[in-house]
Design an enzyme around this catalytic site. Sequence first.
Site, PDB file in Angstrom:
ATOM      1  N   SER A  73      22.540  46.522  10.034  1.00 39.18           N
ATOM      2  CA  SER A  73      22.248  45.239  10.671  1.00 39.18           C
ATOM      3  C   SER A  73      22.653  45.289  12.140  1.00 39.18           C
ATOM      4  O   SER A  73      23.814  45.555  12.471  1.00 39.18           O
ATOM      5  CB  SER A  73      23.007  44.115   9.963  1.00 39.18           C
ATOM      6  OG  SER A  73      22.724  42.868  10.553  1.00 39.18           O
ATOM      7  N   HIS A  98      23.143  43.046  14.533  1.00 36.30           N
ATOM      8  CA  HIS A  98      24.113  42.143  15.151  1.00 36.30           C
ATOM      9  C   HIS A  98      25.557  42.493  14.810  1.00 36.30           C
ATOM     10  O   HIS A  98      26.489  41.872  15.319  1.00 36.30           O
ATOM     11  CB  HIS A  98      23.800  40.679  14.807  1.00 36.30           C
ATOM     12  CG  HIS A  98      24.210  40.255  13.434  1.00 36.30           C
ATOM     13  ND1 HIS A  98      25.335  39.518  13.195  1.00 36.30           N
ATOM     14  CD2 HIS A  98      23.626  40.432  12.223  1.00 36.30           C
ATOM     15  CE1 HIS A  98      25.444  39.256  11.891  1.00 36.30           C
ATOM     16  NE2 HIS A  98      24.408  39.805  11.288  1.00 36.30           N
ATOM     17  N   GLY A 102      20.826  42.880   7.504  1.00 39.31           N
ATOM     18  CA  GLY A 102      21.460  43.323   6.280  1.00 39.31           C
ATOM     19  C   GLY A 102      20.980  42.641   5.024  1.00 39.31           C
ATOM     20  O   GLY A 102      20.768  43.286   3.995  1.00 39.31           O
ATOM     21  N   THR A 103      20.824  41.327   5.071  1.00 40.76           N
ATOM     22  CA  THR A 103      20.408  40.599   3.864  1.00 40.76           C
ATOM     23  C   THR A 103      19.029  41.036   3.408  1.00 40.76           C
ATOM     24  O   THR A 103      18.807  41.300   2.219  1.00 40.76           O
ATOM     25  CB  THR A 103      20.442  39.081   4.119  1.00 40.76           C
ATOM     26  OG1 THR A 103      21.796  38.669   4.341  1.00 40.76           O
ATOM     27  CG2 THR A 103      19.885  38.316   2.921  1.00 40.76           C
ATOM     28  N   CYS A 150      29.076  35.016   5.550  1.00 38.79           N
ATOM     29  CA  CYS A 150      27.964  34.548   4.724  1.00 38.79           C
ATOM     30  C   CYS A 150      28.432  33.672   3.567  1.00 38.79           C
ATOM     31  O   CYS A 150      27.620  33.043   2.888  1.00 38.79           O
ATOM     32  CB  CYS A 150      27.177  35.737   4.177  1.00 38.79           C
ATOM     33  SG  CYS A 150      26.403  36.722   5.466  1.00 38.79           S
ATOM     34  N   THR A 169       4.261  41.151  11.665  1.00 35.17           N
ATOM     35  CA  THR A 169       4.216  41.650  13.038  1.00 35.17           C
ATOM     36  C   THR A 169       5.594  42.135  13.469  1.00 35.17           C
ATOM     37  O   THR A 169       6.592  41.425  13.338  1.00 35.17           O
ATOM     38  CB  THR A 169       3.730  40.549  13.993  1.00 35.17           C
ATOM     39  OG1 THR A 169       2.433  40.120  13.574  1.00 35.17           O
ATOM     40  CG2 THR A 169       3.668  41.048  15.418  1.00 35.17           C
TER      41      THR A 169
END
Length: 378
Positions: free
Chosen positions: A198, A200, A69-70, A322, A236
């Site tokens: 995101s 997770h 997300g960030t 966060c 990568t």
Amino acid sequence: MIYFDNAATTKIESTVLSTYQSVSENYFGNPSSLHQLGEHSQQLLSQSRKQIAHIMNISEGEIYFTSGGTEGDNLAIKGTAIEKMNYGRHVITASTEHPAVIKSLEQLENLGWDVTYLPVDKEGKIDIDELENAITKETVLVSLMAVNSETGSLQPLKKVGELLEHYPSIHFHVDAVQAVGKIDLNLNSSRIDMAVFSGHKFHAPKGTGFIYVKAGRQLAPLMSGGGQENNLRSGTENVPGSVALAKALRLLMEKKTDSKVELVKMKNLIIDYLSTLDKVTVFTPKESAPHIICFGIKNIRGEVVVHALEREDIYTSTTSACSSKKKDKIHAIAEMGYTKSEAESAVRISLSYLNTEQEVDVFKKVFNEIHSQLKLIE
């Protein structure tokens, strides 16, 4: 253990973890390599992108894998700013956004950009008229969170989209991290230009995610290098992470209908219970996401309640993970018109389809004891 902190992060599904491990062990080639190992990795990456596109009803070319997300929010905001800086330097957002958005915009402000932070009402929503009045000839981006990670408040995305139909040159970015599997975004038929997801947050590994960028919308890359992800996100590729991400999203969507019913049921059980208790305020509005409940006990700081529950092996949180450990944390509750003291009392319960009504019953019993002790404090 009862884990009620799923808005912060979720436990990886066991089958998703097995997929991640299997791909890591057997398909470790660099997707950019010419040999067969590289080709196999590239095929898996393409299959994962195709699967996500099918699930989200969008095209494969509109999906770019990220680390979460960030990164996605930074890419949407700064990528738009760099790409459109010659057309205007004004961005509109809400005062209750995630730190990934707020901090990105603060960085733009330090570079001379103008940012309008719209206030929200008691339900955490912006006013559409105020949004329209804030638009200028310099506006290039509107950035909003679909589901507030602290309170579960929903922004009126459809109405915002209808307004922005009259401003086709303005990018519309949505932080959808808390939305996937919880509310319907209908990206294919919406005015949303960019949406961030995101892994997770829906039982995929940390460090995985993707951003939807509508066909025809241009973003400047933030990372230059080998040209991966169609030159938008060099580096990568995380093949096992992307494969696991696609599988987790598929499992989530397969369970979505039944899961939402169960989430709403558990959420209502908790809110109905909390609403009967003295000195307890429920901050989550009636119209909200099905998995987040935010409440507080009068004159009791949120971290006191969080640690009291933790001692009973029940895990919750105060605000967004966060920012919850920082002194300058952003309080959506305060922006919604509550007092500083009320905002500091905030505790968040966030559910997933792995939670059960039995866990809710245990929480209620444990919280009865905690509340009976804490409510006596003036």
